[in-house]
Design an enzyme around this catalytic site. Sequence first.
Site, short mmCIF file in Angstrom:
data_model
loop_
_atom_site.label_atom_id
_atom_site.label_comp_id
_atom_site.label_asym_id
_atom_site.label_seq_id
_atom_site.Cartn_x
_atom_site.Cartn_y
_atom_site.Cartn_z
N SER A 242 -16.68 -8.85 -21.28
CA SER A 242 -15.28 -9.23 -21.24
C SER A 242 -14.66 -8.62 -19.98
O SER A 242 -15.26 -7.75 -19.34
CB SER A 242 -14.56 -8.68 -22.47
OG SER A 242 -14.58 -7.27 -22.40
N LYS A 243 -13.47 -9.08 -19.68
CA LYS A 243 -12.76 -8.55 -18.50
C LYS A 243 -12.63 -7.04 -18.57
O LYS A 243 -12.88 -6.33 -17.60
CB LYS A 243 -11.37 -9.16 -18.42
CG LYS A 243 -11.36 -10.42 -17.60
CD LYS A 243 -10.03 -10.60 -16.91
CE LYS A 243 -10.22 -11.67 -15.85
NZ LYS A 243 -9.34 -12.76 -15.96
N ARG A 244 -12.24 -6.57 -19.75
CA ARG A 244 -12.03 -5.13 -19.93
C ARG A 244 -13.32 -4.36 -19.65
O ARG A 244 -13.32 -3.23 -19.22
CB ARG A 244 -11.57 -4.90 -21.37
CG ARG A 244 -11.20 -3.50 -21.72
CD ARG A 244 -10.44 -3.52 -23.04
NE ARG A 244 -11.25 -4.14 -24.09
CZ ARG A 244 -12.05 -3.46 -24.90
NH1 ARG A 244 -12.15 -2.15 -24.77
NH2 ARG A 244 -12.74 -4.06 -25.83
N HIS A 245 -14.44 -5.02 -19.92
CA HIS A 245 -15.73 -4.35 -19.75
C HIS A 245 -16.39 -4.63 -18.42
O HIS A 245 -17.56 -4.33 -18.25
CB HIS A 245 -16.66 -4.74 -20.90
CG HIS A 245 -16.25 -4.12 -22.20
ND1 HIS A 245 -16.35 -4.76 -23.40
CD2 HIS A 245 -15.71 -2.90 -22.45
CE1 HIS A 245 -15.89 -3.96 -24.35
NE2 HIS A 245 -15.50 -2.84 -23.80
N GLY A 246 -15.69 -5.24 -17.52
CA GLY A 246 -16.27 -5.38 -16.18
C GLY A 246 -16.50 -6.79 -15.69
O GLY A 246 -17.04 -6.98 -14.60
#
Length: 473
Positions: A242-246
Amino acid sequence: MTNSVVTRFAPSPTGFLHIGGARTALFNWLYARKLGGKMLLRIEDTDRERSTKEAIDAILDGLKWLELDWDGDVIYQFSRAARHREVAEGLLAAGRAYYCYATPAELTAMREKARAEGRTRLYDGMWRDRDPATAPSDVKPTIRLKAPQTGETVIEDQVQGRVVWQNENLDDLVLLRGDGTPTYMLAVVVDDHDMGVTHIIRGDDHLINAARQKQIYDALEWELPSMSHIPLIHGPDGSKLSKRHGALGVDAYRALGYLPAALRNYLVRLGWSHGDQEIFSTEEMIDAFDLSGIGRSAARFDFAKLENLNGHYIRQSDDQSLVTQFERVLDYVPEGAALKAKLNDTTRAQLLRAMPSLKERAKTLIELIAGAYFIFADRPLELDPKAAALLTPDTRALIGRLRTALEAVNDWTAENTETAMRNFAEQNNLKLGAVAQPLRVALTGRTTSPGIFDVLAVLGRQECLARLADQAV
Ligand code: GLU
């Protein structure tokens, strides 16, 4: 024979160069460089609706920033449409493809029927053996591949091993649409062949395409390139990235203050390993890279690891090159413009002097910028609340006396300023800390900063005395 290796990176310009794409590019680049071959760059812009100039620029810019160069000119897939058409028509002439006049309504009905019956083969072959003389005159035909209906399609993948599909489950692919435009599947095969690609290395989301493409290769009697489908990158918890995870564009990593060399090093270890080695210079990476070191399970993205690696690269970098990186990243961060306006020979020299201590503490260029704030602070310094609270009439008076003591230091070396401070503390019966803290506040506007002797040395005599005067009574 090793110089005949040709790899390619073939992004679709529908968004930024994301981290998975960057890794694919890196692997292709490494493989080509290792074997003295070439890496070509093909922009797959056949989807005219979704392809944008901004995305193309972002991809080229991202590759350049990562220092992944390609050989020859960029190839734009759309510009080769006539060639794709020619190949489809050649297959038609050879009896390996056929005109399909199925109407949209017929295709929908076929699909629904297939789904209801639980078949993955959606097209029922209605025009496969039908005489085109019976074709309706108001339907523009597509050209479909006459794919084998029995037997197996097999890929010996360098990463996935032997992958087998039953032909009865695969459709007669559309090669050319009714409006004469090639499909993506045909374009990829024709381009890879014409570009002389020997090794296809890409994400395993394309594995099913490999089966379809193999059928086209077979129909054309072209040799299939070596295939390597790399497992996708997942989030730290194993879920889709996900975006939050990179799942960010490479430009975001640049703006977060990562060094290209650190990101390359991080990416090479995402899905590829060489014993337990973690740190690779570019030369080492090229030397050690091989397809057999690519793992079969999804790699997990780990920001903390990237950050630590980046910290390592920052500490390893020479001070001058960090000043250059510092300046470069200013174009991509919110506070950049204001800092850029303050860059001049003096501040650059101060930054260079500060670098040995700054780089010990910074894991990213952003932290480096944060650590260097005191260099760029305007006089009179804005004090943060804690610092302001420390500046009582007494400490202001102390600063005034300390300034006088420091003014006597003409040869402004770290050693001499330290001696002056120690003597001052002794004469006033104070601990060094009781002198250092007001000094820090006056020089940096904060209660925390790099080592006070470093700050003194970095700012230089004139600036230090001026900042002290600003706060003294
Ligand atoms: N254009 C495809 C993508 O961006 C890659 C196609 C390929 O490597 O064959 O995912």
